[in-house]
Design an enzyme around this catalytic site. Structure first.
Site, mmCIF file in Angstrom:
data_model
loop_
_atom_site.group_PDB
_atom_site.id
_atom_site.type_symbol
_atom_site.label_atom_id
_atom_site.label_comp_id
_atom_site.label_asym_id
_atom_site.label_seq_id
_atom_site.Cartn_x
_atom_site.Cartn_y
_atom_site.Cartn_z
ATOM 1 N N ILE A 15 0.848 -1.202 0.000
ATOM 2 C CA ILE A 15 0.000 0.000 0.000
ATOM 3 C C ILE A 15 0.885 1.254 0.000
ATOM 4 O O ILE A 15 0.610 2.236 -0.719
ATOM 5 C CB ILE A 15 -0.956 -0.002 1.222
ATOM 6 C CG1 ILE A 15 -1.828 -1.271 1.216
ATOM 7 C CG2 ILE A 15 -1.809 1.265 1.264
ATOM 8 C CD1 ILE A 15 -2.632 -1.497 -0.043
ATOM 9 N N TYR A 16 1.954 1.193 0.768
ATOM 10 C CA TYR A 16 2.928 2.301 0.805
ATOM 11 C C TYR A 16 3.536 2.524 -0.581
ATOM 12 O O TYR A 16 3.641 3.664 -1.052
ATOM 13 C CB TYR A 16 4.002 1.968 1.844
ATOM 14 C CG TYR A 16 5.177 2.907 1.887
ATOM 15 C CD1 TYR A 16 5.034 4.211 2.356
ATOM 16 C CD2 TYR A 16 6.441 2.489 1.466
ATOM 17 C CE1 TYR A 16 6.121 5.069 2.399
ATOM 18 C CE2 TYR A 16 7.535 3.344 1.514
ATOM 19 C CZ TYR A 16 7.364 4.628 1.981
ATOM 20 O OH TYR A 16 8.444 5.473 2.017
#
Lengths: 216, 216
Positions: free
Chosen positions: A129-130
């Site tokens: 997600i980062y």
């Protein structure tokens, strides 16, 4: 040059503040979220402004930036949740870019992650997600702004002391890099206009920061 | 026209499938993640393909799309977590756009949320991460693709029966809209080239879907 640092209290950015002290041509404005972060900057003679990247408006950010010549984005949610990753690493970054443009600042230096792009974004791991958030922030900077950007992609950040021995380039195998050396790179990036509209990975290597950047 | 529906098993898209049956000029290819979703489409004489928007590659998506003339993006994480929101509503949407371009498809219809944009993205509520994800997906569609896009912004989706009484426009106060009527709108959008490069809100109102869209 006055550089407005978003995420000034982060680990890399605190090393940056230490190096700024020795730079005659660079002054820092440190954007901090908590007033208890202020003494660190006071002690170094660095001006700080108290703002929240998530809660404060683009207009507030632009107002705080108005006397600066460059923005260094070094903020990050740092594992505090996927919601914070979206709010800080993606939307916060884009807010900062928009604020810089509103403030009439052209120079914008982004601390990104080591590798973005489709292959990395598709890896199902704790950083997925980062990586996606950072990717779209970088894409926005390159394609949706008129800023004079530089994107720095550091390797695995470690707290060992600066060696001032690095390498920069693209498609390296990931390896470590002391946070202090990333901070040195950020200083040199701001001093070198040949870094504008370029992005590169930074890892421990065999060149001094100055030499490595001059080869860009 | 053959329309490739991403998120075909969603509530709005299942109504869309029901309406497609009655449309001589529209055929559907339903992209489904689980094979147990297949009978619904089999019963309606609709072709389905088994793909995962998150796990499968852009190349796989493009391959499945290759005989279609349009893509309808109606997928959504639907409250299954901020990570899924990033993977589906943001990155999944952009993967579908890229796949459409790779497949040589020009038409792309996006089911968005009621309101995106800075003001909405800054509201600290349960929908904030979703709103940010949808905003940047819409932004990508409008500014980073060459697709013939339409973006539909429905109000609060309810399961009451279609009234075929709607209004479309911008800056409405939010209100309800039956999912069936959103599905009707999507059918008409695909049939009307005057909807290309337009985005609009859809709420319950006083015009038939056909009349409302002809006023665009």
């Amino acid at each position: 040059m006055k550089v407005f640092v978003v995420g000034a209290n982060g680990q890399v950015a605190r090393h940056f503040a230490d190096f700024v002290k020795n730079e005659d041509d660079i002054d820092e404005v440190a954007m901090i979220r908590n007033t208890d972060q202020k003494p660190f900057f006071d002690e170094r003679g660095i001006e700080s402004v108290h703002l929240d990247l998530v809660k404060d408006s683009i207009e507030d950010l632009a107002h705080a930036m108005k006397d600066s010549d460059a923005v260094l984005f070094s903020a990050g949610a740092g594992g505090s949740g996927d919601d914070q990753t979206v709010l800080i690493d993606l939307d916060g970054a884009i807010k900062a870019m928009t604020a810089a443009e509103q403030a009439g600042i052209s120079r914008f230096v982004m601390v990104s992650t080591f590798r973005t792009g489709r292959e990395e974004m598709s890896k199902e791991n704790d950083l997925q997600i980062y990586t996606i958030a950072k990717n779209y922030a970088d894409e926005w900077l390159k394609n949706r702004t008129n800023l004079d950007w530089t994107i720095v992609h550091p390797g695995i950040l470690v707290n060992t002391d600066s060696t001032n021995q690095i390498k920069i380039g693209n498609d390296f195998e990931i390896n470590e890099i002391p946070r202090q050396d990333v901070a040195r790179v950020l200083i040199e990036v701001l001093k070198n206009e040949n870094t504008i509209k370029k992005e590169f990975e930074v890892l421990a290597g065999e060149d001094s920061v100055e030499d490595a950047l001059s080869k860009l």
